[in-house]
Write an enzyme that holds these catalytic residues in place. Sequence first.
Site, PDB file in Angstrom:
ATOM      1  N   LYS A  21       0.892  -1.169   0.000  1.00 53.81           N
ATOM      2  CA  LYS A  21       0.000   0.000   0.000  1.00 53.81           C
ATOM      3  C   LYS A  21       0.920   1.205   0.000  1.00 53.81           C
ATOM      4  O   LYS A  21       1.379   1.664   1.033  1.00 53.81           O
ATOM      5  CB  LYS A  21      -0.885  -0.021   1.254  1.00 53.81           C
ATOM      6  CG  LYS A  21      -2.238   0.638   1.093  1.00 53.81           C
ATOM      7  CD  LYS A  21      -2.174   2.096   0.645  1.00 53.81           C
ATOM      8  CE  LYS A  21      -1.908   3.035   1.801  1.00 53.81           C
ATOM      9  NZ  LYS A  21      -1.715   4.438   1.337  1.00 53.81           N
ATOM     10  N   GLY A  62       6.324   4.501   8.544  1.00 55.13           N
ATOM     11  CA  GLY A  62       5.679   5.812   8.466  1.00 55.13           C
ATOM     12  C   GLY A  62       5.822   6.564   9.774  1.00 55.13           C
ATOM     13  O   GLY A  62       6.745   6.313  10.559  1.00 55.13           O
ATOM     14  N   SER A  63       4.890   7.464  10.011  1.00 60.88           N
ATOM     15  CA  SER A  63       5.012   8.364  11.158  1.00 60.88           C
ATOM     16  C   SER A  63       4.609   7.664  12.460  1.00 60.88           C
ATOM     17  O   SER A  63       3.905   6.646  12.445  1.00 60.88           O
ATOM     18  CB  SER A  63       4.119   9.585  10.935  1.00 60.88           C
ATOM     19  OG  SER A  63       2.772   9.166  10.880  1.00 60.88           O
ATOM     20  N   THR A 107       0.612   7.494  13.097  1.00 55.98           N
ATOM     21  CA  THR A 107      -0.022   6.465  12.262  1.00 55.98           C
ATOM     22  C   THR A 107       0.436   5.084  12.703  1.00 55.98           C
ATOM     23  O   THR A 107      -0.357   4.137  12.754  1.00 55.98           O
ATOM     24  CB  THR A 107       0.302   6.677  10.770  1.00 55.98           C
ATOM     25  OG1 THR A 107       0.053   8.039  10.432  1.00 55.98           O
ATOM     26  CG2 THR A 107      -0.542   5.800   9.887  1.00 55.98           C
ATOM     27  N   GLY A 108       1.708   4.968  13.052  1.00 55.28           N
ATOM     28  CA  GLY A 108       2.237   3.667  13.488  1.00 55.28           C
ATOM     29  C   GLY A 108       1.523   3.157  14.729  1.00 55.28           C
ATOM     30  O   GLY A 108       1.229   1.958  14.839  1.00 55.28           O
ATOM     31  N   GLU A 119       8.205   0.571  11.620  1.00 53.64           N
ATOM     32  CA  GLU A 119       9.432   1.374  11.427  1.00 53.64           C
ATOM     33  C   GLU A 119       8.980   2.824  11.390  1.00 53.64           C
ATOM     34  O   GLU A 119       8.387   3.262  10.404  1.00 53.64           O
ATOM     35  CB  GLU A 119      10.109   1.004  10.103  1.00 53.64           C
ATOM     36  CG  GLU A 119      10.708  -0.375  10.069  1.00 53.64           C
ATOM     37  CD  GLU A 119      11.922  -0.523  10.970  1.00 53.64           C
ATOM     38  OE1 GLU A 119      12.475   0.498  11.430  1.00 53.64           O
ATOM     39  OE2 GLU A 119      12.288  -1.664  11.242  1.00 53.64           O
ATOM     40  N   CYS A 136      13.955   9.335   7.475  1.00 51.95           N
ATOM     41  CA  CYS A 136      13.572   9.035   8.865  1.00 51.95           C
ATOM     42  C   CYS A 136      14.748   9.079   9.826  1.00 51.95           C
ATOM     43  O   CYS A 136      14.609   9.504  10.958  1.00 51.95           O
ATOM     44  CB  CYS A 136      12.921   7.666   8.931  1.00 51.95           C
ATOM     45  SG  CYS A 136      13.984   6.370   8.263  1.00 51.95           S
ATOM     46  N   GLU A 175       9.779  15.807  15.683  1.00 48.52           N
ATOM     47  CA  GLU A 175      10.332  15.478  14.364  1.00 48.52           C
ATOM     48  C   GLU A 175       9.791  16.488  13.344  1.00 48.52           C
ATOM     49  O   GLU A 175       8.580  16.683  13.246  1.00 48.52           O
ATOM     50  CB  GLU A 175       9.909  14.063  13.951  1.00 48.52           C
ATOM     51  CG  GLU A 175      10.484  13.654  12.595  1.00 48.52           C
ATOM     52  CD  GLU A 175       9.910  12.338  12.056  1.00 48.52           C
ATOM     53  OE1 GLU A 175       8.697  12.117  12.154  1.00 48.52           O
ATOM     54  OE2 GLU A 175      10.695  11.544  11.509  1.00 48.52           O
TER      55      GLU A 175
END
Length: 495
Positions: free
Chosen positions: A194, A246-247, A250-251, A269, A303, A399
């Site tokens: 995705k 991702g962020s 969201t993670g 990750e 990242c 971040e």
Amino acid sequence: MQNVTITQFVQEYLARRHGSFINGKVVFDESAASIDIVNPANGEPISSFAAATDAQVEEAVLGSRAAFEGVWAKTSPYQRGVLINKLADLIEANTEDLAQLECLCSGKAINLARGLEVAQSAVFLRYFAGWATKINGETMTPSLPSMAGESYMAYTTREPVGVVAGIVPWNFPVMIGIWKIASALSTGCTVILKPSEFTPLTLLRIAELAIEAGIPAGVINVLNGTGSIGQKLIAHPKVSKVSFTGSVPTGIAVGKAAMDAKLTRATLELGGKNPAALLADVDIDSAVQGIVYTAFSHQGQICAAPERLYVHRSIVQEFSKKLGETLSSLKIGSPLDETVQFGPLSNKPHFDKVLDFFSRASVSNTIICGGNAVPGPGYFVEPTVILANGADDPFLREETFGPIVCIQPFDDEDELVQLMNDSPYGLGASIWTNNLSKAFTIIPKLEFGTVWVNMHTFLDPAVPFGGTKASGIGREFGSAFIDDYTELKSVMIRY
Ligand code: NAD
């Protein structure tokens, strides 16, 4: 400005109708929501795609499961390795097209897209291809004593978990997508990618190349759309594992959804706020070059890039001045121009977020260089260095995922370790010094998944990568990924 010539293939590819890639075919539903793909260098749409429908999510998962149980289960580990290597060959052969697509969709400098994103993806694939034939269990001697003269023996096998949902961010879609493809295919899993809604095209193209390489239909499917497609995949009972990059927010949502689904395995990750420490003895000119390269490549949208710079007080003035001068001299412009050193941010929401950081910094911090949007079309900003207002400055905590580094002086190494660890994140950290004894003393005290010395953000397929604390769960690369993509089965035999 001298832009590279867009290849015939890329021109035709952009003009195509895009959607998803299921069971070896491009699919799109004309009635589905159409999402524009925008070139961040000028803010203009360059193509569009139809988001996957619920029926397509179902078709992709069932197709992926059927391939997992059928054709892929019958493909030997050796043959899987051969096919992964063939995909690497095709990715190399199509470097220019993939690099240009990446450049046009994400604003990545063409040289970085060619030399890092695409070229290293082939290197990663070949490394993982070698693992396909080396995934083994162990034999062991059970330890309980025999009760009536009988004997026991035991062994373990590693079995692929099944269908993996690989959810990919927009900053390095090819490379991060390839990490997920390579891990899944080498262990015998199938994968549904995705991609980010901002960068859907390159992984679609790679799915086509996989078919050309001989990888059976259904082994790699791609579903395009927003985060809601990711949610549907995670919730699907036939998805056995989620590999998310991702962020952090969201993670966390992905991790919770995976647990709620059916304790679906999830590796996460996530982001970071990575520190780089410059000790008093460092060669300042080389450290400036190293920080420019690692913190400002791809406009800081990496990242593991350093965003917090802890610089020994004795060198902080000279270092800050030289860093500011070097960054101010970078050539900003079209990422298709091979001489440009600094391109646009990848998308409008991220551009707006970075401008918000700039306006906050302009009232609260000393700005050494940058701090502005570049006038004109596209999402261009200046590479930026600011000074922290003490160790608790929010710019040392949040971040930015952009080209903003924040400098904080330190006086001794005990204080330095405390400052570096004082973060909810733990992705990567670096120490820059000419004194390796000092580096070796500091390394064990740092709470990060990776520590680099005199380098930063260097990812190698043989070296595990992942975060501690809120930077994630699990490790990619090396042999560490095998645990996450396989179930360990124990077999005990009495005789
Ligand atoms: P993001 O979290 O916004 O999106 C990542 C992916 O998740 C996209 O495909 C998105 O569509 C999808 N998604 C969004 N909401 C979802 C949901 N509720 N359920 C399932 N999927 C969902 O991240 P981004 O803005 O694309 O990428 C930037 C972030 O990624 C930064 O924080 C960066 O640090 C991090 N990152 C981490 C690594 C790493 O290896 N640790 C690598 C690259 C980027």
